[in-house]
Scaffold this active site. Structure first.
Site, PDB file in Angstrom:
ATOM      1  NE  ARG A  73       8.689 115.542  28.386  1.00  0.00           N
ATOM      2  CZ  ARG A  73       8.996 114.310  27.936  1.00  0.00           C
ATOM      3  NH1 ARG A  73       9.577 114.062  26.617  1.00  0.00           N
ATOM      4  NH2 ARG A  73       8.164 113.362  28.184  1.00  0.00           N
ATOM      5  CD  GLN A 104       3.259 103.349  27.556  1.00  0.00           C
ATOM      6  OE1 GLN A 104       3.029 103.690  26.423  1.00  0.00           O
ATOM      7  NE2 GLN A 104       2.269 103.360  28.584  1.00  0.00           N
ATOM      8  CG  ASN A 105       6.212 107.019  32.598  1.00  0.00           C
ATOM      9  OD1 ASN A 105       5.739 107.487  31.668  1.00  0.00           O
ATOM     10  ND2 ASN A 105       5.677 106.741  33.954  1.00  0.00           N
ATOM     11  CB  VAL A 106      11.819 109.036  29.180  1.00  0.00           C
ATOM     12  CG1 VAL A 106      11.415 108.134  27.870  1.00  0.00           C
ATOM     13  CG2 VAL A 106      11.129 110.355  28.953  1.00  0.00           C
ATOM     14  CG  ASP A 107      10.066 109.432  35.000  1.00  0.00           C
ATOM     15  OD1 ASP A 107       8.637 109.765  35.094  1.00  0.00           O
ATOM     16  OD2 ASP A 107      10.415 108.441  35.401  1.00  0.00           O
ATOM     17  CG  HIS A 122       8.465 104.669  24.431  1.00  0.00           C
ATOM     18  ND1 HIS A 122       7.142 105.015  24.995  1.00  0.00           N
ATOM     19  CD2 HIS A 122       8.169 103.721  23.877  1.00  0.00           C
ATOM     20  CE1 HIS A 122       6.176 104.232  24.375  1.00  0.00           C
ATOM     21  NE2 HIS A 122       7.053 103.410  23.798  1.00  0.00           N
ATOM     22  N   GLY A 189      -1.578 104.416  35.052  1.00  0.00           N
ATOM     23  CA  GLY A 189      -1.207 105.645  34.270  1.00  0.00           C
ATOM     24  C   GLY A 189      -1.248 105.712  32.879  1.00  0.00           C
ATOM     25  CB  THR A 190      -0.454 103.837  30.092  1.00  0.00           C
ATOM     26  OG1 THR A 190      -0.422 104.057  28.839  1.00  0.00           O
ATOM     27  CG2 THR A 190      -1.320 102.487  30.220  1.00  0.00           C
ATOM     28  CB  SER A 191      -3.827 107.415  27.345  1.00  0.00           C
ATOM     29  OG  SER A 191      -2.720 107.345  26.435  1.00  0.00           O
TER      30      SER A 191
HETATM   31  C1  BV8 Z   1       6.744 102.373  16.056  1.00  0.00           C
HETATM   32  C2  BV8 Z   1       8.882 109.166  23.696  1.00  0.00           C
HETATM   33  C3  BV8 Z   1       7.408 101.030  14.185  1.00  0.00           C
HETATM   34  C4  BV8 Z   1       9.426 109.357  25.229  1.00  0.00           C
HETATM   35  C5  BV8 Z   1       6.849 108.434  22.876  1.00  0.00           C
HETATM   36  C6  BV8 Z   1      -1.725 104.880  13.682  1.00  0.00           C
HETATM   37  C7  BV8 Z   1      -2.548 103.748  14.531  1.00  0.00           C
HETATM   38  C8  BV8 Z   1      -1.875 103.073  15.805  1.00  0.00           C
HETATM   39  C9  BV8 Z   1      -0.259 103.467  15.779  1.00  0.00           C
HETATM   40  C10 BV8 Z   1       0.077 104.290  15.021  1.00  0.00           C
HETATM   41  C11 BV8 Z   1      -0.634 104.859  14.018  1.00  0.00           C
HETATM   42  N1  BV8 Z   1       0.477 105.840  13.513  1.00  0.00           N
HETATM   43  C12 BV8 Z   1       1.609 105.539  13.992  1.00  0.00           C
HETATM   44  C13 BV8 Z   1       1.680 104.583  14.984  1.00  0.00           C
HETATM   45  C14 BV8 Z   1       2.825 104.050  15.694  1.00  0.00           C
HETATM   46  C15 BV8 Z   1       2.846 105.080  16.647  1.00  0.00           C
HETATM   47  C16 BV8 Z   1       1.541 105.238  17.885  1.00  0.00           C
HETATM   48  O1  BV8 Z   1       1.556 104.114  18.440  1.00  0.00           O
HETATM   49  N2  BV8 Z   1       1.196 106.251  17.572  1.00  0.00           N
HETATM   50  C17 BV8 Z   1      -0.159 106.703  18.096  1.00  0.00           C
HETATM   51  C18 BV8 Z   1      -0.124 108.230  18.851  1.00  0.00           C
HETATM   52  C19 BV8 Z   1      -1.175 106.470  17.158  1.00  0.00           C
HETATM   53  N3  BV8 Z   1       4.168 104.490  17.402  1.00  0.00           N
HETATM   54  C20 BV8 Z   1       5.320 104.420  17.418  1.00  0.00           C
HETATM   55  O2  BV8 Z   1       5.782 105.354  16.627  1.00  0.00           O
HETATM   56  C21 BV8 Z   1       6.351 103.854  17.953  1.00  0.00           C
HETATM   57  N4  BV8 Z   1       7.136 103.309  17.010  1.00  0.00           N
HETATM   58  O3  BV8 Z   1       5.723 102.004  16.078  1.00  0.00           O
HETATM   59  O4  BV8 Z   1       7.699 102.074  15.261  1.00  0.00           O
HETATM   60  C22 BV8 Z   1       8.238 101.298  13.071  1.00  0.00           C
HETATM   61  C23 BV8 Z   1       8.415 100.213  12.217  1.00  0.00           C
HETATM   62  C24 BV8 Z   1       9.323  99.939  11.227  1.00  0.00           C
HETATM   63  C25 BV8 Z   1      10.013 101.272  11.046  1.00  0.00           C
HETATM   64  C26 BV8 Z   1       9.981 102.313  11.967  1.00  0.00           C
HETATM   65  C27 BV8 Z   1       9.011 102.239  12.777  1.00  0.00           C
HETATM   66  C28 BV8 Z   1       6.884 104.694  18.943  1.00  0.00           C
HETATM   67  C29 BV8 Z   1       6.309 104.840  20.204  1.00  0.00           C
HETATM   68  C30 BV8 Z   1       7.000 105.914  21.076  1.00  0.00           C
HETATM   69  C31 BV8 Z   1       6.765 107.255  20.832  1.00  0.00           C
HETATM   70  N5  BV8 Z   1       7.397 108.001  21.962  1.00  0.00           N
HETATM   71  N6  BV8 Z   1       7.578 109.139  24.106  1.00  0.00           N
HETATM   72  C32 BV8 Z   1       8.964 110.951  25.792  1.00  0.00           C
HETATM   73  O5  BV8 Z   1       9.560 111.991  25.273  1.00  0.00           O
HETATM   74  O6  BV8 Z   1       8.377 110.835  26.683  1.00  0.00           O
HETATM   75  S1  BV8 Z   1       5.088 108.100  23.249  1.00  0.00           S
HETATM   76  C33 BV8 Z   1       4.512 109.086  24.638  1.00  0.00           C
HETATM   77  O7  BV8 Z   1       3.176 108.896  24.662  1.00  0.00           O
HETATM   78  C34 BV8 Z   1       5.058 108.265  25.789  1.00  0.00           C
HETATM   79  O8  BV8 Z   1       6.206 107.748  25.755  1.00  0.00           O
HETATM   80  C35 BV8 Z   1       3.956 107.348  25.951  1.00  0.00           C
HETATM   81  O9  BV8 Z   1       4.325 106.072  25.604  1.00  0.00           O
HETATM   82  C36 BV8 Z   1       2.901 107.581  25.111  1.00  0.00           C
HETATM   83  C37 BV8 Z   1       1.561 107.562  25.939  1.00  0.00           C
HETATM   84  O10 BV8 Z   1       1.304 108.324  26.936  1.00  0.00           O
HETATM   85  P1  BV8 Z   1       0.949 107.527  28.220  1.00  0.00           P
HETATM   86  O11 BV8 Z   1       2.361 107.461  28.844  1.00  0.00           O
HETATM   87  O12 BV8 Z   1      -0.176 106.727  28.275  1.00  0.00           O
HETATM   88  O13 BV8 Z   1       0.547 109.154  28.753  1.00  0.00           O
HETATM   89  P2  BV8 Z   1      -0.775 109.805  28.406  1.00  0.00           P
HETATM   90  O14 BV8 Z   1      -0.692 111.493  28.886  1.00  0.00           O
HETATM   91  O15 BV8 Z   1      -1.412 109.686  27.196  1.00  0.00           O
HETATM   92  O16 BV8 Z   1      -1.789 109.402  29.496  1.00  0.00           O
HETATM   93  C38 BV8 Z   1      -1.693 109.363  30.885  1.00  0.00           C
HETATM   94  C39 BV8 Z   1      -2.756 108.554  31.755  1.00  0.00           C
HETATM   95  O17 BV8 Z   1      -2.240 108.626  33.068  1.00  0.00           O
HETATM   96  C40 BV8 Z   1      -4.193 109.281  31.244  1.00  0.00           C
HETATM   97  O18 BV8 Z   1      -4.938 108.178  31.195  1.00  0.00           O
HETATM   98  C41 BV8 Z   1      -4.400 109.747  32.956  1.00  0.00           C
HETATM   99  O19 BV8 Z   1      -6.089 109.647  32.951  1.00  0.00           O
HETATM  100  C42 BV8 Z   1      -3.591 108.901  33.851  1.00  0.00           C
HETATM  101  N7  BV8 Z   1      -3.399 109.629  35.001  1.00  0.00           N
HETATM  102  C43 BV8 Z   1      -3.125 110.948  35.489  1.00  0.00           C
HETATM  103  N8  BV8 Z   1      -2.798 111.081  36.671  1.00  0.00           N
HETATM  104  C44 BV8 Z   1      -2.764 109.890  36.993  1.00  0.00           C
HETATM  105  C45 BV8 Z   1      -3.045 108.755  36.083  1.00  0.00           C
HETATM  106  N9  BV8 Z   1      -2.968 107.554  36.366  1.00  0.00           N
HETATM  107  C46 BV8 Z   1      -2.905 107.260  37.697  1.00  0.00           C
HETATM  108  N10 BV8 Z   1      -2.428 107.930  38.638  1.00  0.00           N
HETATM  109  C47 BV8 Z   1      -2.457 109.364  38.436  1.00  0.00           C
HETATM  110  N11 BV8 Z   1      -2.054 110.248  39.497  1.00  0.00           N
END
Ligand code: BV8
Length: 263
Positions: A73, A104-107, A122, A189-191
């Site tokens: 990546r 949220q992006n790391v790029d 992130h 661009g975030t879900s």
């Molecule tokens: C924490 C690393 C606490 C970097 C990432 C249950 C319920 C709720 C929450 C949780 C749960 N269980 C666990 C949790 C917490 C968890 C979480 O939220 N999980 C989710 C999956 C349920 N969160 C964590 O763990 C966070 N830490 O809470 O710590 C804690 C407290 C005490 C002690 C210890 C811990 C850490 C979260 C960070 C995780 N790391 N990435 C990397 O390698 O990239 S997450 C990863 O997914 C990304 O970083 C990003 O943040 C995340 C979301 O993705 P999106 O960016 O939204 O991308 P996605 O593909 O989903 O969507 C893209 C969108 O773009 C789409 O909608 C698409 O339609 C649209 N699109 C496409 N093309 C275009 C467009 N839009 C516009 N123009 C276009 N051309």
């Protein structure tokens, strides 16, 4: 792609905004050729389980596999270029008194496009971090098979936040404060599925900021926004910035006039 039209109220609010927060996710970089996480056959989580490559446990269990997945990546990010959406955001920052860009992006593409006030919530995959001391490195020895800290010889890890890991508390506080202070929040661009980033639009809504979403797909945020643009950011954002601040020397159209940009 259809023309984008913006009503006069949105243009007026944009021009008069004092503090805009922009929250970006993987979709912001899709038009730069970088894979998103959850959408379509090439989405990252369609092809690998995040539990296998994006958690501290995964790194403890098989650091080489985690590095291989991240290096692939990282190489695509290093080769990518900012797209018109990134560039329009950098231009928007010049037009408003204050813009906080929470990504949220790391790029690293927002900074490469010229945005300054960027919170990399992130982390940044173009960097590595000592797993013991936390020292951050912009360059590091190629993994032989695993990169080690030049200072203490501990394993280096990608400088990103994995699932189950705390975010940097200073960055988190900065982002939360901005989301409670802004008069407009644009989610691009975030879900909206990952916490705590997904909470920022709700913070903004709670203090009556104007919510805007740019995403071809609907998300859990969509029903809360005042303006939802269901088109790619590279198509919408340059047109929106040009509608509010026409690029020519022409005097700005009087406040209150609608603007349609042929794109
Ligand atoms: C924490 C690393 C606490 C970097 C990432 C249950 C319920 C709720 C929450 C949780 C749960 N269980 C666990 C949790 C917490 C968890 C979480 O939220 N999980 C989710 C999956 C349920 N969160 C964590 O763990 C966070 N830490 O809470 O710590 C804690 C407290 C005490 C002690 C210890 C811990 C850490 C979260 C960070 C995780 N790391 N990435 C990397 O390698 O990239 S997450 C990863 O997914 C990304 O970083 C990003 O943040 C995340 C979301 O993705 P999106 O960016 O939204 O991308 P996605 O593909 O989903 O969507 C893209 C969108 O773009 C789409 O909608 C698409 O339609 C649209 N699109 C496409 N093309 C275009 C467009 N839009 C516009 N123009 C276009 N051309």
């Amino acid at each position: 792609m259809t023309d984008v039209t913006f009503d006069a109220h949105l243009i007026d609010r944009l021009r008069s905004a004092q503090h805009i927060v922009v929250l970006t996710g993987a979709g912001m970089s899709a038009e730069s050729g970088i894979a998103t996480f959850r959408q379509g056959p090439s989405a990252l989580w369609t092809n690998v389980d995040p539990e296998e490559v994006a958690t501290p446990k995964a790194f403890g269990r098989d650091p080489e596999r985690v590095w291989r997945w991240h290096l692939e990546r990282r190489d695509s990010m290093a080769a990518a270029q900012p797209n018109p959406g990134h560039i329009a955001l950098a231009e928007l920052e010049q037009h408003v008194p204050r813009l906080t860009l929470i990504t949220q992006n790391v790029d690293g593409l927002h900074r490469r496009a010229g945005s300054h006030n960027v919170i990399e919530l992130h982390g940044n995959l173009l960097q590595a971090r000592c797993a013991t001391e936390g020292t951050i490195y912009d360059t590091w020895p190629a993994p032989p098979p695993l990169p080690r800290c030049p200072e203490c010889n501990a394993l280096l890890r990608p400088n990103v936040v994995w699932f189950g890991e705390r975010l940097d508390s200073a960055l988190l506080e900065q982002a939360q404060a901005a989301s409670f202070d802004c008069d407009m929040l644009i989610a691009i661009g975030t879900s909206g599925l990952v916490a705590p980033a997904a909470t920022f639009p709700m913070n903004a809504r709670a203090q009556r900021a104007l919510l805007i979403e740019i995403n071809p797909e609907k998300t859990p945020l969509s029903r809360h926004v005042r303006y939802g643009f269901r088109q790619p950011v590279g198509h919408v954002l340059p047109a929106l910035v040009a509608a509010a601040w026409p690029p020519s020397a022409r005097a700005l159209a009087p406040l209150g006039s609608p603007a349609t940009i042929k794109t």
